[in-house]
Scaffold this active site. Structure first.
Site: not given
Ligand code: PGA
Length: 249
Positions: A9-11, A96, A98, A169, A175, A211, A232
């Protein structure tokens, strides 16, 4: 070997030069992994075509990070599921945390998007997870099971068993460098898988996100009931993304 799905997931990260270097490196590295390892890369939608080109003949799949619930219409700035399909996506990440937080996406909207994705033969990756307060108050499993049941599509008769995927998640793990205990991950995955089986009659894959990195990937990916990972930060380098996948092999 059990099938595992590892999703990048590159966001809102990346650039055309990164797409090209990542795609070329992945194209080669992916062939070193066992067949049972399904790799999916989800860059921002504008990079889907470029990523497809850079990946060439590689077996890496493409995914998007969101779609609209309608196929066409007056929705400035939005992208529909048929458009993503046309651009080469086979998967789409939905709900997600976010987006739930920053765009106020509700379970009902996530479900509508998942149903739209299925209509376009995209495989939805539906994200669920608890907050730190919910984890600390002992309600995490209840919260996540309810969220899962309210976010998944209502049509359970599509042609294949893997018609959608759930990504567990924990919001506080995203993150942050913090992850739950392996036992906590296993109990959550069991609870979500049971809820999915009783609702849909199918064994739906449940992957873990938050993470995941090269150092913890093996422990997480061999944990009971974990069918893959949503990655991510560590997915922006082809080498670390592939090392995470290799840890499960
Ligand atoms: P992260 O993000 O691996 O940077 O914790 C995962 C995600 O939000 O899908």
């Amino acid at each position: 070997m059990e099938r595992k799905i590892i999703v990048a997931n590159w966001k809102m990260n990346g650039s055309m030069p990164l797409v090209e270097s990542f795609g070329h490196a992945m194209g080669k590295l992916a062939d070193t992994l066992p067949e049972a390892m399904e790799l999916v890369v989800c860059p921002p939608a504008v990079y889907l075509r470029g990523m497809a080109q850079a990946l060439g003949e590689s077996r890496v799949r493409l995914g998007a990070q969101n779609c609209h619930a309608e196929a066409v219409g007056a929705h400035t700035g939005e992208i529909s599921a048929p458009m993503l399909k046309e651009a080469g996506a086979e998967y789409v990440i939905l709900g997600h945390s976010e987006r739930r937080e920053q765009q106020g996406e509700t379970n009902a909207q996530v479900r509508a998007k998942a149903e739209a994705a299925l209509k376009s033969s995209l495989i939805p990756i539906i994200c669920v997870g608890e907050s730190l307060a919910e984890r600390e108050s002992g309600t995490a499993i209840d919260v996540v099971v309810k969220q899962t049941k309210a976010s998944i599509p209502t049509n359970h008769q599509p042609p294949t068993a893997n018609h959608f995927i759930v990504a567990y998640e924990p919001i506080w793990a995203i993150g942050s460098g913090r992850i739950p205990e392996m036992g906590e991950i296993a109990s959550m995955h069991r609870a979500v898988a049971d809820a999915l089986l009783s609702t849909t009659g199918k064994n739906i894959p449940v992957i873990y996100g938050g993470s995941v990195n090269e150092a913890n990937a093996r422990a997480i990916l061999t944990c009971d009931g974990v069918h893959g990972a949503l990655v991510g930060g560590a997915s922006l380098k082809a080498e670390s993304f592939v090392a995470i996948a290799a840890a499960a092999a």
